[in-house]
Design a protein around this motif. Structure first.
Motif, PDB file in Angstrom:
ATOM      1  N   THR A   1      61.164   9.833  15.618  1.00 46.60           N
ATOM      2  CA  THR A   1      61.394  11.061  14.882  1.00 46.60           C
ATOM      3  C   THR A   1      60.348  12.103  15.249  1.00 46.60           C
ATOM      4  O   THR A   1      60.669  13.273  15.441  1.00 46.60           O
ATOM      5  N   GLY A   2      59.088  11.681  15.346  1.00 48.47           N
ATOM      6  CA  GLY A   2      58.031  12.613  15.740  1.00 48.47           C
ATOM      7  C   GLY A   2      58.303  13.224  17.107  1.00 48.47           C
ATOM      8  O   GLY A   2      58.071  14.420  17.327  1.00 48.47           O
ATOM      9  N   LEU A   3      58.807  12.413  18.023  1.00 46.72           N
ATOM     10  CA  LEU A   3      59.142  12.890  19.360  1.00 46.72           C
ATOM     11  C   LEU A   3      60.241  13.944  19.302  1.00 46.72           C
ATOM     12  O   LEU A   3      60.102  15.037  19.844  1.00 46.72           O
ATOM     13  N   SER A   4      61.324  13.626  18.623  1.00 41.06           N
ATOM     14  CA  SER A   4      62.457  14.558  18.596  1.00 41.06           C
ATOM     15  C   SER A   4      62.135  15.827  17.821  1.00 41.06           C
ATOM     16  O   SER A   4      62.524  16.923  18.225  1.00 41.06           O
ATOM     17  N   SER A   6      59.126  17.295  17.388  1.00 38.47           N
ATOM     18  CA  SER A   6      58.229  18.173  18.140  1.00 38.47           C
ATOM     19  C   SER A   6      58.937  18.799  19.336  1.00 38.47           C
ATOM     20  O   SER A   6      58.711  19.977  19.645  1.00 38.47           O
ATOM     21  N   LEU A   7      59.790  18.030  19.990  1.00 40.78           N
ATOM     22  CA  LEU A   7      60.603  18.587  21.077  1.00 40.78           C
ATOM     23  C   LEU A   7      61.464  19.736  20.563  1.00 40.78           C
ATOM     24  O   LEU A   7      61.468  20.835  21.112  1.00 40.78           O
ATOM     25  N   MET A   8      62.203  19.465  19.505  1.00 39.43           N
ATOM     26  CA  MET A   8      63.148  20.432  18.981  1.00 39.43           C
ATOM     27  C   MET A   8      62.443  21.702  18.503  1.00 39.43           C
ATOM     28  O   MET A   8      62.849  22.812  18.832  1.00 39.43           O
ATOM     29  N   ILE A 121      51.731   6.404  15.180  1.00 39.46           N
ATOM     30  CA  ILE A 121      52.895   6.492  16.063  1.00 39.46           C
ATOM     31  C   ILE A 121      53.541   7.870  15.969  1.00 39.46           C
ATOM     32  O   ILE A 121      53.921   8.460  16.989  1.00 39.46           O
ATOM     33  N   VAL A 122      53.657   8.396  14.754  1.00 39.60           N
ATOM     34  CA  VAL A 122      54.262   9.720  14.581  1.00 39.60           C
ATOM     35  C   VAL A 122      53.435  10.789  15.296  1.00 39.60           C
ATOM     36  O   VAL A 122      53.984  11.632  16.015  1.00 39.60           O
ATOM     37  N   VAL A 123      52.120  10.755  15.125  1.00 38.47           N
ATOM     38  CA  VAL A 123      51.261  11.747  15.778  1.00 38.47           C
ATOM     39  C   VAL A 123      51.313  11.587  17.299  1.00 38.47           C
ATOM     40  O   VAL A 123      51.418  12.575  18.036  1.00 38.47           O
ATOM     41  N   GLY A 124      51.252  10.357  17.777  1.00 41.64           N
ATOM     42  CA  GLY A 124      51.338  10.118  19.220  1.00 41.64           C
ATOM     43  C   GLY A 124      52.670  10.575  19.794  1.00 41.64           C
ATOM     44  O   GLY A 124      52.718  11.223  20.848  1.00 41.64           O
ATOM     45  N   ALA A 126      54.684  12.820  18.480  1.00 43.96           N
ATOM     46  CA  ALA A 126      54.755  14.281  18.384  1.00 43.96           C
ATOM     47  C   ALA A 126      53.968  14.936  19.517  1.00 43.96           C
ATOM     48  O   ALA A 126      54.406  15.941  20.086  1.00 43.96           O
ATOM     49  N   SER A 127      52.827  14.371  19.856  1.00 46.09           N
ATOM     50  CA  SER A 127      52.042  14.899  20.978  1.00 46.09           C
ATOM     51  C   SER A 127      52.819  14.762  22.282  1.00 46.09           C
ATOM     52  O   SER A 127      52.871  15.695  23.088  1.00 46.09           O
ATOM     53  N   LEU A 128      53.401  13.612  22.486  1.00 45.13           N
ATOM     54  CA  LEU A 128      54.227  13.389  23.670  1.00 45.13           C
ATOM     55  C   LEU A 128      55.414  14.341  23.686  1.00 45.13           C
ATOM     56  O   LEU A 128      55.780  14.891  24.732  1.00 45.13           O
ATOM     57  N   GLY A 129      56.017  14.562  22.518  1.00 44.20           N
ATOM     58  CA  GLY A 129      57.150  15.483  22.417  1.00 44.20           C
ATOM     59  C   GLY A 129      56.765  16.902  22.769  1.00 44.20           C
ATOM     60  O   GLY A 129      57.517  17.609  23.449  1.00 44.20           O
ATOM     61  N   SER A 130      55.600  17.335  22.328  1.00 45.38           N
ATOM     62  CA  SER A 130      55.136  18.689  22.661  1.00 45.38           C
ATOM     63  C   SER A 130      54.897  18.825  24.162  1.00 45.38           C
ATOM     64  O   SER A 130      55.240  19.841  24.770  1.00 45.38           O
ATOM     65  N   LEU A 131      54.316  17.806  24.760  1.00 45.82           N
ATOM     66  CA  LEU A 131      54.117  17.817  26.203  1.00 45.82           C
ATOM     67  C   LEU A 131      55.460  17.833  26.933  1.00 45.82           C
ATOM     68  O   LEU A 131      55.672  18.623  27.865  1.00 45.82           O
TER      69      LEU A 131
END
Length: 169
Positions: A1-4, A6-8, A121-124, A126-131
């Motif tokens: 969820t953090g990935l999607s 931050s990407l979105m 995991i959420v923070v990690g 989200a960071s990956l998603g922003s990148l």
């Protein structure tokens, strides 16, 4: 969820600028989204007590996914702001129900580890998603032969996030 998420969020804000909206409109979109997120908090908790946390979480997450998919293909400013409210409403619902669900599914001695690991995991992610949000429009643009700052490259990157959202559900 953090990935999607931050990407979105990152790509969508850039997308709004690419299709011609100004920063004031982007701020309105985000503000409406957060206002409705906040308005959902108490009703979501009540609904989860009445109908069960898993069911309410899934309904709100599905609503969020559908509204997010819709916002990618809408350019009308009024409809975008309405969808911002809908997205915020559904995001708030699943965000509030998640932690109590995790508490119910764990033993007291596991909770510190569970929430610590979840937060990390959420923070990690989200960071990956922003990148990834910074790179993905370049990849999409290269595949279809347009500039990475174009609305079509941004929209392609947004479409790419939908399966990630579905998988995270």
């Amino acid at each position: 969820t953090g990935l999607s998420v931050s990407l979105m969020r990152l790509i969508f804000n850039l997308y709004l600028l690419a299709v011609g909206f100004d920063t004031i409109f982007v701020a309105k979109f985000v503000a409406i989204q957060w206002i409705f997120h906040g308005l959902t908090v108490i009703p979501s908790g009540i609904l989860s007590d009445l109908y069960g946390r898993r069911r309410v979480f899934l309904v709100f997450y599905c609503g969020n996914l559908l509204a997010t998919a819709a916002v990618i293909f809408v350019i009308d400013p009024t409809m975008l702001l309405v969808l911002a409210g809908i997205i915020g409403f559904f995001e708030g619902g699943h965000a509030i129900v998640g932690p109590p669900f995790m508490v119910e599914q764990s033993r007291p001695e596991e909770r510190v580890h569970l929430f610590t690991l979840n937060g990390g995991i959420v923070v990690g992610a989200a960071s990956l998603g922003s990148l990834a949000a910074g790179v993905l429009p370049f990849v999409i643009a290269g595949l279809i032969g347009i500039g990475p700052e174009s609305a079509w490259a941004q929209r392609g990157a947004l479409i790419f996030t939908l399966p990630i959202m579905l998988f995270s559900m």
